[in-house]
Design an enzyme around this catalytic site. Sequence first.
Site, PDB file in Angstrom:
ATOM      1  N   SER A  73     -28.014  29.073  -1.713  1.00  0.00           N
ATOM      2  CA  SER A  73     -29.466  29.346  -1.619  1.00  0.00           C
ATOM      3  C   SER A  73     -30.152  29.031  -2.826  1.00  0.00           C
ATOM      4  O   SER A  73     -31.833  28.836  -2.982  1.00  0.00           O
ATOM      5  CB  SER A  73     -29.817  31.128  -1.635  1.00  0.00           C
ATOM      6  N   LYS A  76     -33.122  26.478  -2.554  1.00  0.00           N
ATOM      7  CA  LYS A  76     -34.060  26.712  -1.996  1.00  0.00           C
ATOM      8  C   LYS A  76     -35.523  26.474  -2.347  1.00  0.00           C
ATOM      9  O   LYS A  76     -36.589  26.082  -1.969  1.00  0.00           O
ATOM     10  CB  LYS A  76     -34.267  28.017  -1.458  1.00  0.00           C
ATOM     11  N   TYR A 198     -30.585  21.964   6.669  1.00  0.00           N
ATOM     12  CA  TYR A 198     -30.519  23.047   5.744  1.00  0.00           C
ATOM     13  C   TYR A 198     -29.345  23.532   4.967  1.00  0.00           C
ATOM     14  O   TYR A 198     -28.903  23.851   4.015  1.00  0.00           O
ATOM     15  CB  TYR A 198     -30.701  24.391   6.653  1.00  0.00           C
ATOM     16  N   TYR A 250     -34.090  38.097  -3.439  1.00  0.00           N
ATOM     17  CA  TYR A 250     -32.831  38.716  -2.538  1.00  0.00           C
ATOM     18  C   TYR A 250     -34.401  40.141  -2.281  1.00  0.00           C
ATOM     19  O   TYR A 250     -35.185  40.104  -3.585  1.00  0.00           O
ATOM     20  CB  TYR A 250     -31.801  39.221  -2.540  1.00  0.00           C
ATOM     21  N   VAL A 268     -25.733  32.454  -3.264  1.00  0.00           N
ATOM     22  CA  VAL A 268     -24.361  33.409  -2.582  1.00  0.00           C
ATOM     23  C   VAL A 268     -23.301  32.546  -2.963  1.00  0.00           C
ATOM     24  O   VAL A 268     -21.376  32.873  -3.139  1.00  0.00           O
ATOM     25  CB  VAL A 268     -24.328  33.453  -1.151  1.00  0.00           C
TER      26      VAL A 268
HETATM   27  N1  GLU Z   1     -25.877  28.804   3.274  1.00  0.00           N
HETATM   28  C1  GLU Z   1     -26.074  30.095   2.953  1.00  0.00           C
HETATM   29  C2  GLU Z   1     -26.866  30.342   4.031  1.00  0.00           C
HETATM   30  O1  GLU Z   1     -28.030  30.334   4.502  1.00  0.00           O
HETATM   31  C3  GLU Z   1     -27.469  30.697   1.630  1.00  0.00           C
HETATM   32  C4  GLU Z   1     -27.162  31.866   1.111  1.00  0.00           C
HETATM   33  C5  GLU Z   1     -27.131  32.227  -0.255  1.00  0.00           C
HETATM   34  O2  GLU Z   1     -27.286  31.411  -0.704  1.00  0.00           O
HETATM   35  O3  GLU Z   1     -28.068  33.497  -0.143  1.00  0.00           O
HETATM   36  O4  GLU Z   1     -26.844  31.731   4.210  1.00  0.00           O
END
Ligand code: GLU
Length: 336
Positions: A73, A76, A198, A250, A268
């Site tokens: 994530s 992002k 993604y 989060y 994560v």
């Molecule tokens: N590729 C993971 C997902 O989309 C990333 C989640 C994360 O790191 O929060 O679920």
Amino acid sequence: MGNQGDLERVGSPLLSVIEDLHSKYKLLQEGTVANYIPELAKVNPDLFSICIVTVDGQVYEVGDYEQLFTIQSISKVFAYGLALEDHGRDYFLTRVGVEPTGDAFNAIILDEKSNRPLNPMVNAGAIATTSLIKGSDPTERLNRMLDMFRRYIGRDVFVDISVFTSERSTGHRNRAMAHLMLNFGMIDQNIEESLDLYFQQCAVIVNCRDLAVMAATLANKGRNPITQEQAVKSSYIKDILSVMYTCGMYNFAGEWAYKVGLPAKSGVCGGIIAVVPHQMGIGVFSPLLDMRGNSVRGVKVCEELSQQLGLHLFECSNKDSKLGENLSQCHLKDEG
Ligand code: GLU
């Protein structure tokens, strides 16, 4: 400590601070590694590294800072910058909001009135963001994305194919979000292509030092402090840092803003980046996660770093006391 490549690695009181934090928190064994993407469950839970890169290119690092992992994530943040450059702020805001959410990163929720995903840091918003990245075909879009990461990191980057395919074949929740957004006309028809991009962006391979360099690039008005390449237009730094500050951790973002007081993003994979504007970038990697998906040791390290160095953005004393003192010491090379 000698130079390594183009990086200027130095000893200093700041190095001692992160060495002490590393010794202290490596004993902390709480949390579990992410396992909802099968490949991620294979990580060694003991890995732990902390790295700081200053805007003048000095690097302080401890632990497993060269260990490779997938960015997840944290990507992002950087995809958001690229989509902003591709479309501009006004158009982007019609597609993805900037409202924090107290829900989990993978909540299947859109804004009731506008049908927009709430912000670019939750999965729905991130998928919509990635779907906006320009390119004539999937290869060009992926290459533009990888080139963007290259500018931030300072070397060519690659996608971990095992992690990518692992998430692609199990990412039903993300696929459901994409379908929901398609239903509301918030992303275009080609959702499998957007999901692939993604999942690929999440599977970009980095190490802890890369995280700190990327964070330092954001701290340095979008210019990589090692290579001096402009990674993103400086006019979008305030957009990126604002969203990181309010939405980056989060459903812990509020408590993080209160305690640590820095724009940040976790993933994560167990990575966290934190940005001290005009000063430095921090990267921490430790795969043991808490219930919200944040690295347990990473959160502790950042809380203590912020406190010890007076980094909280709203710390009244940070202009004249602790921060100034500690950062000026950053520039003193360790003679011993
Ligand atoms: N590729 C993971 C997902 O989309 C990333 C989640 C994360 O790191 O929060 O679920």
